[in-house]
Design an enzyme around this catalytic site. Sequence first.
Site, PDB file in Angstrom:
ATOM      1  N   CYS A 112       0.822  -1.226   0.000  1.00  0.00           N
ATOM      2  CA  CYS A 112       0.000   0.000   0.000  1.00  0.00           C
ATOM      3  C   CYS A 112       0.851   1.270   0.000  1.00  0.00           C
ATOM      4  O   CYS A 112       0.349   2.345  -0.308  1.00  0.00           O
ATOM      5  CB  CYS A 112      -0.941   0.010   1.189  1.00  0.00           C
ATOM      6  SG  CYS A 112      -2.015  -1.427   1.233  1.00  0.00           S
ATOM      7  N   HIS A 237      -3.172   7.223   3.131  1.00  0.00           N
ATOM      8  CA  HIS A 237      -3.623   5.919   2.632  1.00  0.00           C
ATOM      9  C   HIS A 237      -4.987   5.630   3.261  1.00  0.00           C
ATOM     10  O   HIS A 237      -5.220   5.898   4.438  1.00  0.00           O
ATOM     11  CB  HIS A 237      -2.611   4.847   3.020  1.00  0.00           C
ATOM     12  CG  HIS A 237      -3.078   3.460   2.685  1.00  0.00           C
ATOM     13  ND1 HIS A 237      -3.623   3.155   1.465  1.00  0.00           N
ATOM     14  CD2 HIS A 237      -3.109   2.321   3.420  1.00  0.00           C
ATOM     15  CE1 HIS A 237      -3.962   1.873   1.460  1.00  0.00           C
ATOM     16  NE2 HIS A 237      -3.669   1.351   2.632  1.00  0.00           N
ATOM     17  N   ASN A 267     -10.492   0.207   0.626  1.00  0.00           N
ATOM     18  CA  ASN A 267      -9.036   0.309   0.603  1.00  0.00           C
ATOM     19  C   ASN A 267      -8.539  -0.189  -0.761  1.00  0.00           C
ATOM     20  O   ASN A 267      -8.745  -1.347  -1.101  1.00  0.00           O
ATOM     21  CB  ASN A 267      -8.476  -0.559   1.745  1.00  0.00           C
ATOM     22  CG  ASN A 267      -6.960  -0.598   1.783  1.00  0.00           C
ATOM     23  OD1 ASN A 267      -6.286  -0.163   0.846  1.00  0.00           O
ATOM     24  ND2 ASN A 267      -6.417  -1.146   2.859  1.00  0.00           N
TER      25      ASN A 267
HETATM   26  O1  UT7 Z   1      -3.846  -1.288   3.531  1.00  0.00           O
HETATM   27  C1  UT7 Z   1      -3.457  -2.381   4.276  1.00  0.00           C
HETATM   28  C2  UT7 Z   1      -3.411  -2.035   5.666  1.00  0.00           C
HETATM   29  N1  UT7 Z   1      -4.531  -2.574   6.377  1.00  0.00           N
HETATM   30  C3  UT7 Z   1      -5.016  -1.919   7.412  1.00  0.00           C
HETATM   31  O2  UT7 Z   1      -4.591  -0.835   7.709  1.00  0.00           O
HETATM   32  C4  UT7 Z   1      -6.052  -2.564   8.262  1.00  0.00           C
HETATM   33  C5  UT7 Z   1      -5.780  -2.243   9.716  1.00  0.00           C
HETATM   34  N2  UT7 Z   1      -6.704  -2.892  10.601  1.00  0.00           N
HETATM   35  C6  UT7 Z   1      -8.004  -2.542  10.669  1.00  0.00           C
HETATM   36  O3  UT7 Z   1      -8.454  -1.654   9.958  1.00  0.00           O
HETATM   37  C7  UT7 Z   1      -8.845  -3.209  11.704  1.00  0.00           C
HETATM   38  O4  UT7 Z   1      -8.035  -3.940  12.579  1.00  0.00           O
HETATM   39  C8  UT7 Z   1      -9.929  -4.133  11.091  1.00  0.00           C
HETATM   40  C9  UT7 Z   1     -10.992  -3.324  10.394  1.00  0.00           C
HETATM   41  C10 UT7 Z   1      -9.291  -5.115  10.124  1.00  0.00           C
HETATM   42  C11 UT7 Z   1     -10.605  -4.935  12.219  1.00  0.00           C
HETATM   43  O5  UT7 Z   1     -11.184  -4.036  13.156  1.00  0.00           O
HETATM   44  P1  UT7 Z   1     -10.950  -4.261  14.720  1.00  0.00           P
HETATM   45  O6  UT7 Z   1     -11.698  -3.214  15.419  1.00  0.00           O
HETATM   46  O7  UT7 Z   1      -9.458  -4.323  14.942  1.00  0.00           O
HETATM   47  O8  UT7 Z   1     -11.657  -5.645  14.964  1.00  0.00           O
HETATM   48  P2  UT7 Z   1     -11.026  -6.978  15.564  1.00  0.00           P
HETATM   49  O9  UT7 Z   1     -10.099  -7.609  14.581  1.00  0.00           O
HETATM   50  O10 UT7 Z   1     -10.528  -6.688  16.923  1.00  0.00           O
HETATM   51  O11 UT7 Z   1     -12.314  -7.879  15.653  1.00  0.00           O
HETATM   52  C12 UT7 Z   1     -13.414  -7.540  16.539  1.00  0.00           C
HETATM   53  C13 UT7 Z   1     -14.523  -8.556  16.335  1.00  0.00           C
HETATM   54  C14 UT7 Z   1     -14.051 -10.005  16.332  1.00  0.00           C
HETATM   55  O12 UT7 Z   1     -15.015 -10.784  16.980  1.00  0.00           O
HETATM   56  P3  UT7 Z   1     -14.800 -11.236  18.512  1.00  0.00           P
HETATM   57  O13 UT7 Z   1     -13.518 -11.997  18.518  1.00  0.00           O
HETATM   58  O14 UT7 Z   1     -14.715  -9.963  19.291  1.00  0.00           O
HETATM   59  O15 UT7 Z   1     -16.012 -12.035  18.789  1.00  0.00           O
HETATM   60  C15 UT7 Z   1     -14.041 -10.357  14.854  1.00  0.00           C
HETATM   61  O16 UT7 Z   1     -14.227 -11.735  14.620  1.00  0.00           O
HETATM   62  O17 UT7 Z   1     -15.147  -8.338  15.055  1.00  0.00           O
HETATM   63  C16 UT7 Z   1     -15.220  -9.569  14.343  1.00  0.00           C
HETATM   64  N3  UT7 Z   1     -15.176  -9.302  12.927  1.00  0.00           N
HETATM   65  C17 UT7 Z   1     -16.243  -9.053  12.166  1.00  0.00           C
HETATM   66  N4  UT7 Z   1     -17.547  -9.017  12.454  1.00  0.00           N
HETATM   67  C18 UT7 Z   1     -18.398  -8.741  11.469  1.00  0.00           C
HETATM   68  C19 UT7 Z   1     -14.060  -9.203  12.140  1.00  0.00           C
HETATM   69  N5  UT7 Z   1     -14.424  -8.909  10.885  1.00  0.00           N
HETATM   70  C20 UT7 Z   1     -15.767  -8.813  10.872  1.00  0.00           C
HETATM   71  C21 UT7 Z   1     -16.714  -8.523   9.884  1.00  0.00           C
HETATM   72  N6  UT7 Z   1     -18.017  -8.493  10.217  1.00  0.00           N
HETATM   73  N7  UT7 Z   1     -16.365  -8.266   8.603  1.00  0.00           N
END
Ligand code: UT7
Length: 312
Positions: A112, A237, A267
């Site tokens: 990215c 980004h 993204n």
């Molecule tokens: O350009 C490349 C660079 N990439 C990035 O910059 C991405 C950076 N990371 C992020 O933007 C975030 O970490 C994410 C958007 C990927 C995830 O958000 P988060 O607030 O960090 O969520 P998390 O990974 O802590 O997950 C929270 C919960 C989990 O469930 P439990 O374990 O709390 O029950 C996940 O399983 O959300 C769940 N979850 C979802 N639920 C519904 C993860 N993805 C989804 C989804 N829909 N699509």
Amino acid sequence: MGAGILGTGHYLPTRVLTNQDLEKIVDTNDEWIRTRTGIEERRLAEDDIDTSDMSYHAALGALEEAGVSAEEIDLILVATVTPDTPFPSVACMIQDKLGATNAAAMDIGAACAGFMYGLITAKQFIETKTYKKILVVGADKLSKILNWEDRTTCVLMGDGAGAVVVGEVSEGKGILSFELGANGAGGKYLYQNELDQLVMNGREVFKFAVRQMPQSTINVVEKIGLSKDDVDYLVPHQANIRIMDAARERLGISEDKMATTIRKFGNNSSASIPMALSESVKDGKIKDNDLTVLVGFGGGLTWGAVAMRWGK
Ligand code: UT7
């Protein structure tokens, strides 16, 4: 004499994939995607449109806005992690399509942050007077490497391409400072696996991004004796609105001074920054002489930023 951006262009695929559409594909919901990422919809390229096709269209727009012909281009740099094929490069493919017969051509892989690596490479060739006009493209068809069963990644990405023409600008304008960095130890947080699918540890990348984006912005403005308060416009980004807002708040930048395409585009990896820049130019959001910072981060881990005085 400095090196600056003479013209911008972008290509946005026509196929729209909404959060509601994704609810039918994986176990997710509109509310989660919007509140955790800011994304409402993203664009997917049609099956017969590959990275080189999107790059070509974005490049045409940039050449037109710059008033530069394809034959005038000395070098083509395409930042991508999703080339049509490992070789020939996307840069060579569009060199042919554009008729840029005088240009050398190569792809750059820095995920990215790839467009930032390309832009800063172009700056060196211009400032050393090696080349006069360079086409820098950021393009990715991420949809072809997404695991459509992994809700933690497939809801985040979209396809697209953005391009700029880099050339000589008058003293005091153009790219005034830059920063590039990499931390290979963090490669395990965002990579392509043996099935050719994108794998990400979102939390780790999130922590890195929230720290790195504002820090790189501060570093490039301080290199030219200015401070974060002098930034007129920020093109970050587009990975997550929460990352972008955290950076914006740390820098004290109001919402209208930050390019935000993530809601409608998702993204776009290497294409995010040049697409957001091109949109901002078309919408008249960047004015002549604005201190504009472009800042990106991505898999590698990699990052890069430039501070530029907008205009020719
Ligand atoms: O350009 C490349 C660079 N990439 C990035 O910059 C991405 C950076 N990371 C992020 O933007 C975030 O970490 C994410 C958007 C990927 C995830 O958000 P988060 O607030 O960090 O969520 P998390 O990974 O802590 O997950 C929270 C919960 C989990 O469930 P439990 O374990 O709390 O029950 C996940 O399983 O959300 C769940 N979850 C979802 N639920 C519904 C993860 N993805 C989804 C989804 N829909 N699509």
